[in-house]
Design a protein around this motif. Sequence first.
Motif, PDB file in Angstrom:
ATOM      1  N   LEU A 175      -7.332  -2.816  16.554  1.00 23.39           N
ATOM      2  CA  LEU A 175      -8.233  -3.914  16.195  1.00 23.39           C
ATOM      3  C   LEU A 175      -7.969  -4.470  14.816  1.00 23.39           C
ATOM      4  N   VAL A 176      -7.766  -3.600  13.844  1.00 25.51           N
ATOM      5  CA  VAL A 176      -7.711  -4.018  12.445  1.00 25.51           C
ATOM      6  C   VAL A 176      -6.265  -4.328  12.065  1.00 25.51           C
ATOM      7  N   GLY A 177      -6.034  -5.560  11.655  1.00 23.39           N
ATOM      8  CA  GLY A 177      -4.691  -5.982  11.290  1.00 23.39           C
ATOM      9  C   GLY A 177      -4.546  -6.266   9.808  1.00 23.39           C
ATOM     10  N   LYS A 178      -3.384  -6.808   9.455  1.00 20.55           N
ATOM     11  CA  LYS A 178      -3.057  -7.104   8.070  1.00 20.55           C
ATOM     12  C   LYS A 178      -4.106  -8.024   7.458  1.00 20.55           C
ATOM     13  N   GLY A 179      -4.530  -7.685   6.258  1.00 19.61           N
ATOM     14  CA  GLY A 179      -5.533  -8.475   5.557  1.00 19.61           C
ATOM     15  C   GLY A 179      -6.944  -7.959   5.749  1.00 19.61           C
ATOM     16  N   PHE A 180      -7.133  -7.153   6.809  1.00 19.90           N
ATOM     17  CA  PHE A 180      -8.457  -6.586   7.077  1.00 19.90           C
ATOM     18  C   PHE A 180      -8.465  -5.058   6.954  1.00 19.90           C
ATOM     19  N   ASN A 181      -7.340  -4.482   6.582  1.00 27.23           N
ATOM     20  CA  ASN A 181      -7.222  -3.020   6.574  1.00 27.23           C
ATOM     21  C   ASN A 181      -7.706  -2.411   5.261  1.00 27.23           C
ATOM     22  N   HIS A 182      -8.914  -2.791   4.892  1.00 26.18           N
ATOM     23  CA  HIS A 182      -9.572  -2.204   3.732  1.00 26.18           C
ATOM     24  C   HIS A 182     -11.076  -2.389   3.907  1.00 26.18           C
ATOM     25  N   ALA A 183     -11.839  -1.613   3.158  1.00 26.73           N
ATOM     26  CA  ALA A 183     -13.295  -1.754   3.218  1.00 26.73           C
ATOM     27  C   ALA A 183     -13.698  -3.074   2.575  1.00 26.73           C
ATOM     28  N   PRO A 184     -14.569  -3.862   3.234  1.00 22.46           N
ATOM     29  CA  PRO A 184     -14.876  -5.205   2.743  1.00 22.46           C
ATOM     30  C   PRO A 184     -15.902  -5.215   1.620  1.00 22.46           C
ATOM     31  N   SER A 185     -15.800  -6.243   0.790  1.00 22.68           N
ATOM     32  CA  SER A 185     -16.860  -6.555  -0.168  1.00 22.68           C
ATOM     33  C   SER A 185     -17.962  -7.308   0.558  1.00 22.68           C
ATOM     34  N   LEU A 186     -19.099  -7.489  -0.092  1.00 23.65           N
ATOM     35  CA  LEU A 186     -20.174  -8.273   0.509  1.00 23.65           C
ATOM     36  C   LEU A 186     -19.727  -9.716   0.713  1.00 23.65           C
ATOM     37  N   LYS A 187     -18.980 -10.268  -0.237  1.00 22.91           N
ATOM     38  CA  LYS A 187     -18.497 -11.648  -0.100  1.00 22.91           C
ATOM     39  C   LYS A 187     -17.611 -11.784   1.130  1.00 22.91           C
ATOM     40  N   GLU A 188     -16.751 -10.815   1.369  1.00 23.02           N
ATOM     41  CA  GLU A 188     -15.875 -10.877   2.545  1.00 23.02           C
ATOM     42  C   GLU A 188     -16.681 -10.837   3.836  1.00 23.02           C
TER      43      GLU A 188
END
Length: 320
Positions: free
Chosen positions: A130-143
Amino acid sequence: MPRVSVIIPAYNAAATIAGTVESVLAQTCQDFEIICVDDGSTDATVAIIKQFGERVRLIEQANSGPAAGRNNGARNSSGEYLAFLDADDLWASQFLERSVAALDSDHYLSLVYCNCALADSEGVALDTSLVGKGFNHAPSLKELLTQLWPIMPSAALVRRSAYDACGGYRDALKGASFRFEDTDFWIKMREQGPFGYIDEPLITWRFAWFPKQLKRLPDYSKALHVFEAYLQERYGVSAAPLVDARMRAPRSILATIGLKALRDGDRPRARAAFARAIRVDPYRLKNYLRWMRTFLPHRLARSLSGGKARRARSDRAYQE
């Protein structure tokens, strides 16, 4: 008191619920309780849950939607951590062990989640995650407020204190808009603290709309007015990008299924996937072009897929 309360909301899940529960019972971490909340099923779901005896606690409620089921399960649970597992998904055996360790190691985290392997509605692996390049980190609230982040309820372990502080799932986002209960919940949880991310597919997430349709495909557009008012009032941002991305997600996963089938030479499956994508989004020309490709000779059709298609990943559901 168990460390983890595993809460499984279920509605007409007779085809999948047994496998879901068995994946919990097979965990390397056994310090948990299982609570299944039946949401007014009309099939054999309740009978199947009862076959597990005392290993699973059954709560029955009138049909109220998954958010109400999750909140009901949480109210009747006692674990330090909460896991909301959908009744058609599967955990790898180390999911709880790895997730509990992550929350134990950083008390500032409000939740931890992992990547997901994808399968179709019959459990056939789609050979992608499911998780691809650009999303493979824990998100900030802004994200979270500006992009539809690929977090699935089944992939997250939630700290109970953070769940209580944010008020749990919002029942107002129900009916046709129920899919935004998850997005709304992640935003509220992120206010309670940062997330942790495990970059491994420790669960299998089942795409419930192909080839068999296990659930009704929601009309996400009806969610906009409810979700929009909340985000505008609280954060001053529009919900439109999140709603648009959610509406694109099913067609993108169907494209992944169809392109893989085309590469494998299974033109009937590819044709069926692209036809379903047309029904989901009849105004997208690419759906029709892909469907037409299934009538071409296999070698030619495969060459038209190109290298990008060979690497197709469902994170495009959030980017297309």
